[in-house]
Design a protein around this motif. Structure first.
Motif, short mmCIF file in Angstrom:
data_model
loop_
_atom_site.label_atom_id
_atom_site.label_comp_id
_atom_site.label_asym_id
_atom_site.label_seq_id
_atom_site.Cartn_x
_atom_site.Cartn_y
_atom_site.Cartn_z
N THR A 2 -36.30 -14.94 68.73
CA THR A 2 -37.21 -16.35 68.75
C THR A 2 -38.11 -16.26 70.57
OG1 THR A 2 -35.20 -17.28 70.10
CG2 THR A 2 -35.67 -18.14 67.60
N PRO A 3 -38.49 -17.31 70.68
CA PRO A 3 -39.58 -16.97 72.27
C PRO A 3 -39.09 -17.58 73.06
CG PRO A 3 -40.96 -18.01 70.45
CD PRO A 3 -39.77 -17.97 69.61
N ASP A 4 -37.56 -18.43 72.73
CA ASP A 4 -36.51 -18.66 73.99
C ASP A 4 -35.85 -17.21 73.69
OD1 ASP A 4 -38.07 -21.36 74.14
OD2 ASP A 4 -36.49 -22.07 72.92
N ALA A 5 -35.74 -16.66 72.97
CA ALA A 5 -34.42 -15.22 73.28
C ALA A 5 -35.21 -15.08 74.03
CB ALA A 5 -34.28 -15.43 72.33
N ALA A 7 -37.73 -15.24 76.03
CA ALA A 7 -37.97 -15.93 77.73
C ALA A 7 -36.63 -15.69 78.22
CB ALA A 7 -38.53 -17.50 77.32
N VAL A 8 -35.54 -15.89 77.66
CA VAL A 8 -34.83 -15.79 78.50
C VAL A 8 -33.62 -14.38 78.77
CG1 VAL A 8 -31.82 -16.28 78.53
CG2 VAL A 8 -33.53 -17.89 77.53
N PHE A 9 -34.17 -13.61 77.79
CA PHE A 9 -34.24 -12.06 77.96
C PHE A 9 -35.23 -11.93 79.24
CE2 PHE A 9 -35.84 -7.93 77.06
CZ PHE A 9 -34.43 -6.73 78.05
N GLN A 10 -36.14 -12.18 79.40
CA GLN A 10 -37.35 -11.43 80.72
C GLN A 10 -36.36 -12.40 82.01
OE1 GLN A 10 -40.79 -12.95 79.09
NE2 GLN A 10 -40.80 -10.98 77.68
N ARG A 11 -36.14 -13.17 81.92
CA ARG A 11 -35.79 -13.34 83.36
C ARG A 11 -34.03 -12.58 83.90
NH1 ARG A 11 -36.95 -18.91 81.01
NH2 ARG A 11 -34.91 -18.84 80.52
N GLN A 12 -33.51 -12.43 82.85
CA GLN A 12 -32.32 -12.05 82.82
C GLN A 12 -32.74 -11.11 83.19
OE1 GLN A 12 -30.20 -12.49 78.87
NE2 GLN A 12 -28.62 -14.04 80.07
N VAL A 13 -33.03 -9.86 82.93
CA VAL A 13 -34.20 -8.71 83.24
C VAL A 13 -34.75 -8.67 84.30
CG1 VAL A 13 -35.02 -7.07 82.55
CG2 VAL A 13 -33.69 -7.94 80.67
N ALA A 14 -35.48 -9.67 84.36
CA ALA A 14 -35.86 -9.67 86.25
C ALA A 14 -35.01 -9.54 86.78
CB ALA A 14 -37.00 -10.61 85.77
N GLU A 15 -33.95 -10.05 86.82
CA GLU A 15 -32.93 -10.22 87.70
C GLU A 15 -31.70 -9.10 88.12
OE1 GLU A 15 -30.64 -13.50 87.19
OE2 GLU A 15 -32.06 -14.97 87.23
N LEU A 16 -31.92 -7.40 87.20
CA LEU A 16 -31.48 -6.78 87.25
C LEU A 16 -32.26 -5.90 88.74
CD1 LEU A 16 -29.95 -6.13 83.65
CD2 LEU A 16 -28.87 -6.86 85.27
N THR A 55 -28.49 -11.54 76.99
CA THR A 55 -28.96 -12.69 75.84
C THR A 55 -30.53 -11.63 74.28
OG1 THR A 55 -28.70 -14.59 76.88
CG2 THR A 55 -30.17 -14.81 75.22
N GLY A 56 -30.35 -11.97 73.45
CA GLY A 56 -30.77 -11.37 72.34
C GLY A 56 -30.72 -10.03 72.23
N VAL A 57 -29.86 -9.33 73.35
CA VAL A 57 -29.58 -8.01 72.98
C VAL A 57 -28.29 -7.09 71.68
CG1 VAL A 57 -29.01 -5.57 74.23
CG2 VAL A 57 -30.53 -7.15 75.46
N GLY A 58 -28.95 -6.91 70.70
CA GLY A 58 -28.25 -6.14 70.17
C GLY A 58 -27.74 -5.29 69.58
#
Length: 82
Positions: A2-5, A7-16, A55-58
């Protein structure tokens, strides 16, 4: 996903810190990440533990760069107009 997933993935990855680049791509894979790690052990932790909890990594695939033939941080010039 989903678009929300996304967005969450992008935020989480940006912090690594090890993630130097994150590109959303077409095709079966949604993202291409460029990681820079100090060791194979750090890479194994990121690929085996950290990214799967994101989030969202399968599933994921990885490749290790053995030699860099060319790397440039200078973007190409735009094509002439007209």
């Amino acid at each position: 996903a989903t678009p929300d997933a996304h967005a969450v993935f992008q935020r989480q990855v940006a912090e690594l810190d090890a993630v130097q680049e994150c590109h959303q791509v077409s095709g079966d894979d949604h993202y291409l990440l460029k990681l820079r790690c100090a060791s194979l052990a750090q890479l194994a932790t990121l690929v085996g533990d950290v990214l799967p909890r994101t989030t969202g990594v399968g599933r994921g695939r990885s490749a290790v760069v053995l030699t860099t033939v060319k790397a440039s941080s200078i973007p190409p010039l735009p094509a002439p107009v007209g």
